[in-house]
Scaffold this motif. Sequence first.
Motif: not given
Length: 429
Positions: A57, A114, A117, A62, A50-51, A47, A53-55
């Motif tokens: 983004s 990031k 994270s 957008t 994935f956080n 998890e 990778k989310k940060s």
Amino acid sequence: MKRKILAYFFIFNFFVVLSFSLTYKEALNIAFEKNPDLKSMKEAVKEAEFNIKKSSSLFLPTLDINGRYTRIGVIPEFEIPGMGSFKFGTPNNYDFRLTSQYLLFDWNRRKNIKRISEKGKELKENSYISMRKRVAYTIAALFYTYDILKESKVIFEENLETLRAHLKIVKKRYDAGLVSSYDVLSTKVQISKVEAQLIDFEKGLENLKVSLKQILGIDKEVNFEGSLELPKIGFELSELLKMSLDNREELKSLMLQKSLIDLNIKIAKTSLMPQLALQANYQLRNGMLPDVDEMRSNWNINLLLSFRVFDGFNSKYERKILETQKKEIEFKIKSITKSIKADLEKAIINIESLKKSLKKEKEKLKLAEEAYSTVLKAYREGAVSNIDVLNANSNLKFAKLSVLKIKNQILQEKLKIFNIIGFEFWRAK
């Protein structure tokens, strides 16, 4: 005959499949693979990945696509003499928009998010390592407890055999009319007590197997095999303290939490700073003069500057809260460090004291063996009573148990030291 052989073969293999013996390292490997709590911690680490990778983004632009259809009932229209009639709209209106936005400058907010994270993943990994150590030490404690129960059971079994042998002597003396029936009954009572205690030992050993099976996360019946050997290390306080500061996951977690707070402080300091973004729009629609029914495109590029002038002192008090939390962690680190030092000092003192006690208990055991031998010989000659024999026998049994208990306590204290310093002794060669 062949059927009987096949039946025996099947029964043997059936119990082999259902039950197997494990050394400490074998049990440890199974626990690391199948323990449900460790599996849960592994998912927590995933998890955290994935956080990250989310940060990440946040560094990408957008892209939004919007479409709209509008039906208009009444359309304004007028007529110019000699030029015809003109409509200011169309009943069916279509509007499609494509918008892309990219944050150009944000005072390293995304970079710090990031990093938060990434630190979060380190925290999860640290928690996983800590859980592995707890599992390893729990299994070690089970193996030690199993060993002492098994050795204690042997002492009681030997004591039972001694009492049964003594009962034969008592019966001979009773048949000869030298002693009363009380001697026979008191000896039988003592035998019955030992037999009941052996049942308790069996129950304790089986419960330990159940506990081992539970922590391993398996359904098969397991048995303990072999003894746990601890590596030899010195007990120099300063060296042990240094090892604990390097290996204790609690301290590592607190240091990570402290670095997380530093990153959040940096983010809070930039909450009122302006941000610059680039926005690009592409539009495809109808309803534009002079031909309102024709689909036409349009595009534009914008530079967006956002600047929150006042946030009701939210960021100010957020920084104060974070700085207070940082001080709390610093005090916790000092407190844990002092606690570690005190625990190590106590464990070292306990080991030295137990070694002295072991020496004394071994002397008592030697005396108890001599006393029992003397009393038993005297009883056969009629010089002492059966109660004296039973008391001497009981003293001998408890002397053996006392020596065994202190040896186990020394091992437990050594294991406690390994636990205090966070040493993964199972990896040592």
